[in-house]
Scaffold this motif. Structure first.
Motif, PDB file in Angstrom:
ATOM      1  N   ALA A  28     -22.048  -4.913   6.511  1.00 31.51           N
ATOM      2  CA  ALA A  28     -21.453  -3.576   6.402  1.00 31.51           C
ATOM      3  C   ALA A  28     -20.809  -3.374   5.042  1.00 31.51           C
ATOM      4  CB  ALA A  28     -20.430  -3.360   7.514  1.00 31.51           C
ATOM      5  N   SER A  29     -20.113  -4.384   4.548  1.00 34.57           N
ATOM      6  CA  SER A  29     -19.480  -4.234   3.237  1.00 34.57           C
ATOM      7  C   SER A  29     -20.528  -4.194   2.136  1.00 34.57           C
ATOM      8  CB  SER A  29     -18.474  -5.354   2.983  1.00 34.57           C
ATOM      9  OG  SER A  29     -19.122  -6.586   2.793  1.00 34.57           O
ATOM     10  N   LYS A  30     -21.618  -4.911   2.308  1.00 37.71           N
ATOM     11  CA  LYS A  30     -22.694  -4.893   1.321  1.00 37.71           C
ATOM     12  C   LYS A  30     -23.354  -3.518   1.300  1.00 37.71           C
ATOM     13  CE  LYS A  30     -25.197  -8.575   0.880  1.00 37.71           C
ATOM     14  NZ  LYS A  30     -26.181  -9.638   1.107  1.00 37.71           N
ATOM     15  N   ASP A  31     -23.599  -2.943   2.493  1.00 33.24           N
ATOM     16  CA  ASP A  31     -24.189  -1.604   2.562  1.00 33.24           C
ATOM     17  C   ASP A  31     -23.268  -0.577   1.934  1.00 33.24           C
ATOM     18  OD1 ASP A  31     -26.402  -2.600   3.829  1.00 33.24           O
ATOM     19  OD2 ASP A  31     -25.741  -2.039   5.842  1.00 33.24           O
ATOM     20  N   SER A  32     -22.002  -0.680   2.210  1.00 34.05           N
ATOM     21  CA  SER A  32     -21.042   0.258   1.649  1.00 34.05           C
ATOM     22  C   SER A  32     -21.014   0.155   0.139  1.00 34.05           C
ATOM     23  CB  SER A  32     -19.678  -0.021   2.253  1.00 34.05           C
ATOM     24  OG  SER A  32     -18.666   0.050   1.318  1.00 34.05           O
ATOM     25  N   GLY A  33     -21.071  -1.034  -0.383  1.00 30.85           N
ATOM     26  CA  GLY A  33     -21.105  -1.232  -1.827  1.00 30.85           C
ATOM     27  C   GLY A  33     -22.360  -0.663  -2.445  1.00 30.85           C
ATOM     28  N   ALA A  34     -23.478  -0.811  -1.767  1.00 28.93           N
ATOM     29  CA  ALA A  34     -24.741  -0.281  -2.285  1.00 28.93           C
ATOM     30  C   ALA A  34     -24.701   1.244  -2.316  1.00 28.93           C
ATOM     31  CB  ALA A  34     -25.914  -0.768  -1.437  1.00 28.93           C
ATOM     32  N   GLY A  35     -24.151   1.849  -1.266  1.00 26.29           N
ATOM     33  CA  GLY A  35     -24.052   3.304  -1.233  1.00 26.29           C
ATOM     34  C   GLY A  35     -23.150   3.823  -2.333  1.00 26.29           C
ATOM     35  N   GLU A  36     -22.074   3.113  -2.576  1.00 23.28           N
ATOM     36  CA  GLU A  36     -21.143   3.491  -3.638  1.00 23.28           C
ATOM     37  C   GLU A  36     -21.827   3.377  -5.001  1.00 23.28           C
ATOM     38  OE1 GLU A  36     -17.038   1.592  -5.138  1.00 23.28           O
ATOM     39  OE2 GLU A  36     -17.174   1.914  -2.966  1.00 23.28           O
ATOM     40  N   LEU A  37     -22.592   2.327  -5.188  1.00 19.84           N
ATOM     41  CA  LEU A  37     -23.312   2.127  -6.441  1.00 19.84           C
ATOM     42  C   LEU A  37     -24.348   3.231  -6.649  1.00 19.84           C
ATOM     43  CD1 LEU A  37     -23.786   0.361  -8.918  1.00 19.84           C
ATOM     44  CD2 LEU A  37     -25.391  -0.980  -7.549  1.00 19.84           C
ATOM     45  N   GLU A  38     -25.064   3.579  -5.589  1.00 23.62           N
ATOM     46  CA  GLU A  38     -26.047   4.659  -5.690  1.00 23.62           C
ATOM     47  C   GLU A  38     -25.376   5.980  -6.060  1.00 23.62           C
ATOM     48  OE1 GLU A  38     -28.421   4.931  -2.169  1.00 23.62           O
ATOM     49  OE2 GLU A  38     -28.956   2.809  -2.270  1.00 23.62           O
ATOM     50  N   GLN A  39     -24.222   6.238  -5.494  1.00 28.93           N
ATOM     51  CA  GLN A  39     -23.506   7.473  -5.782  1.00 28.93           C
ATOM     52  C   GLN A  39     -23.060   7.508  -7.243  1.00 28.93           C
ATOM     53  OE1 GLN A  39     -19.865   8.000  -3.563  1.00 28.93           O
ATOM     54  NE2 GLN A  39     -20.088  10.226  -3.594  1.00 28.93           N
ATOM     55  N   ARG A  40     -22.525   6.383  -7.741  1.00 25.23           N
ATOM     56  CA  ARG A  40     -22.109   6.309  -9.146  1.00 25.23           C
ATOM     57  C   ARG A  40     -23.316   6.478 -10.064  1.00 25.23           C
ATOM     58  NH1 ARG A  40     -19.083   0.889  -9.687  1.00 25.23           N
ATOM     59  NH2 ARG A  40     -19.366   1.384 -11.866  1.00 25.23           N
ATOM     60  N   HIS A  41     -24.440   5.903  -9.680  1.00 23.48           N
ATOM     61  CA  HIS A  41     -25.663   6.029 -10.474  1.00 23.48           C
ATOM     62  C   HIS A  41     -26.090   7.496 -10.563  1.00 23.48           C
ATOM     63  CE1 HIS A  41     -29.663   5.204 -12.026  1.00 23.48           C
ATOM     64  NE2 HIS A  41     -30.154   5.940 -11.055  1.00 23.48           N
ATOM     65  N   GLU A  42     -26.022   8.183  -9.447  1.00 23.63           N
ATOM     66  CA  GLU A  42     -26.431   9.590  -9.433  1.00 23.63           C
ATOM     67  C   GLU A  42     -25.499  10.437 -10.298  1.00 23.63           C
ATOM     68  OE1 GLU A  42     -28.893  12.565  -8.983  1.00 23.63           O
ATOM     69  OE2 GLU A  42     -29.272  10.563  -8.191  1.00 23.63           O
ATOM     70  N   VAL A  43     -24.207  10.171 -10.261  1.00 19.50           N
ATOM     71  CA  VAL A  43     -23.244  10.908 -11.096  1.00 19.50           C
ATOM     72  C   VAL A  43     -23.565  10.677 -12.574  1.00 19.50           C
ATOM     73  CG1 VAL A  43     -20.821  11.004 -11.813  1.00 19.50           C
ATOM     74  CG2 VAL A  43     -21.401  10.988  -9.384  1.00 19.50           C
ATOM     75  N   LEU A  44     -23.778   9.415 -12.950  1.00 17.68           N
ATOM     76  CA  LEU A  44     -24.107   9.114 -14.346  1.00 17.68           C
ATOM     77  C   LEU A  44     -25.432   9.746 -14.748  1.00 17.68           C
ATOM     78  CD1 LEU A  44     -23.039   5.379 -14.603  1.00 17.68           C
ATOM     79  CD2 LEU A  44     -21.987   7.329 -15.740  1.00 17.68           C
ATOM     80  N   ARG A  45     -26.385   9.721 -13.849  1.00 18.25           N
ATOM     81  CA  ARG A  45     -27.693  10.323 -14.140  1.00 18.25           C
ATOM     82  C   ARG A  45     -27.553  11.825 -14.401  1.00 18.25           C
ATOM     83  NH1 ARG A  45     -33.087   9.641 -10.428  1.00 18.25           N
ATOM     84  NH2 ARG A  45     -34.336  11.069 -11.636  1.00 18.25           N
ATOM     85  N   THR A  46     -26.732  12.479 -13.604  1.00 13.71           N
ATOM     86  CA  THR A  46     -26.500  13.914 -13.780  1.00 13.71           C
ATOM     87  C   THR A  46     -25.835  14.197 -15.125  1.00 13.71           C
ATOM     88  OG1 THR A  46     -26.302  14.203 -11.392  1.00 13.71           O
ATOM     89  CG2 THR A  46     -25.360  15.928 -12.775  1.00 13.71           C
ATOM     90  N   LYS A  47     -24.850  13.371 -15.480  1.00 14.68           N
ATOM     91  CA  LYS A  47     -24.168  13.560 -16.763  1.00 14.68           C
ATOM     92  C   LYS A  47     -25.122  13.340 -17.934  1.00 14.68           C
ATOM     93  CE  LYS A  47     -19.503  12.318 -15.265  1.00 14.68           C
ATOM     94  NZ  LYS A  47     -18.404  11.359 -15.429  1.00 14.68           N
ATOM     95  N   VAL A  48     -25.941  12.306 -17.845  1.00 16.04           N
ATOM     96  CA  VAL A  48     -26.902  12.033 -18.920  1.00 16.04           C
ATOM     97  C   VAL A  48     -27.896  13.175 -19.039  1.00 16.04           C
ATOM     98  CG1 VAL A  48     -28.822  10.524 -19.596  1.00 16.04           C
ATOM     99  CG2 VAL A  48     -26.660   9.529 -18.856  1.00 16.04           C
ATOM    100  N   ARG A  49     -28.377  13.683 -17.915  1.00 16.56           N
ATOM    101  CA  ARG A  49     -29.326  14.808 -17.934  1.00 16.56           C
ATOM    102  C   ARG A  49     -28.696  16.024 -18.607  1.00 16.56           C
ATOM    103  NH1 ARG A  49     -33.702  15.971 -19.142  1.00 16.56           N
ATOM    104  NH2 ARG A  49     -34.361  14.113 -18.068  1.00 16.56           N
TER     105      ARG A  49
END
Length: 64
Positions: A28-49
């Protein structure tokens, strides 16, 4: 003797349940960490775009 074997069996079951709970918590903690990482990735991707779009506009205005 029978009571002792029953007690040992119950202890093994409790130990197995503890291992299962620990594995579930770790997953559960690993899944939560992965979801958090995906969310941060999407935010950075939006900023870069957005910055690339601005850069494209600047280059376009210099070419005109």
């Amino acid at each position: 003797m029978r009571d002792q074997r029953l007690e040992q069996t119950i202890q093994r079951i409790e130990q197995a349940l503890a291992r299962i709970a620990a594995a579930a918590d770790a997953a559960a903690s690993k899944d939560s960490g992965a979801g958090e990482l995906e969310q941060r990735h999407e935010v950075l991707r939006t900023k870069v775009r957005a910055q690339l779009d601005r850069l494209d506009d600047v280059i376009g205005s210099l070419e005109s």
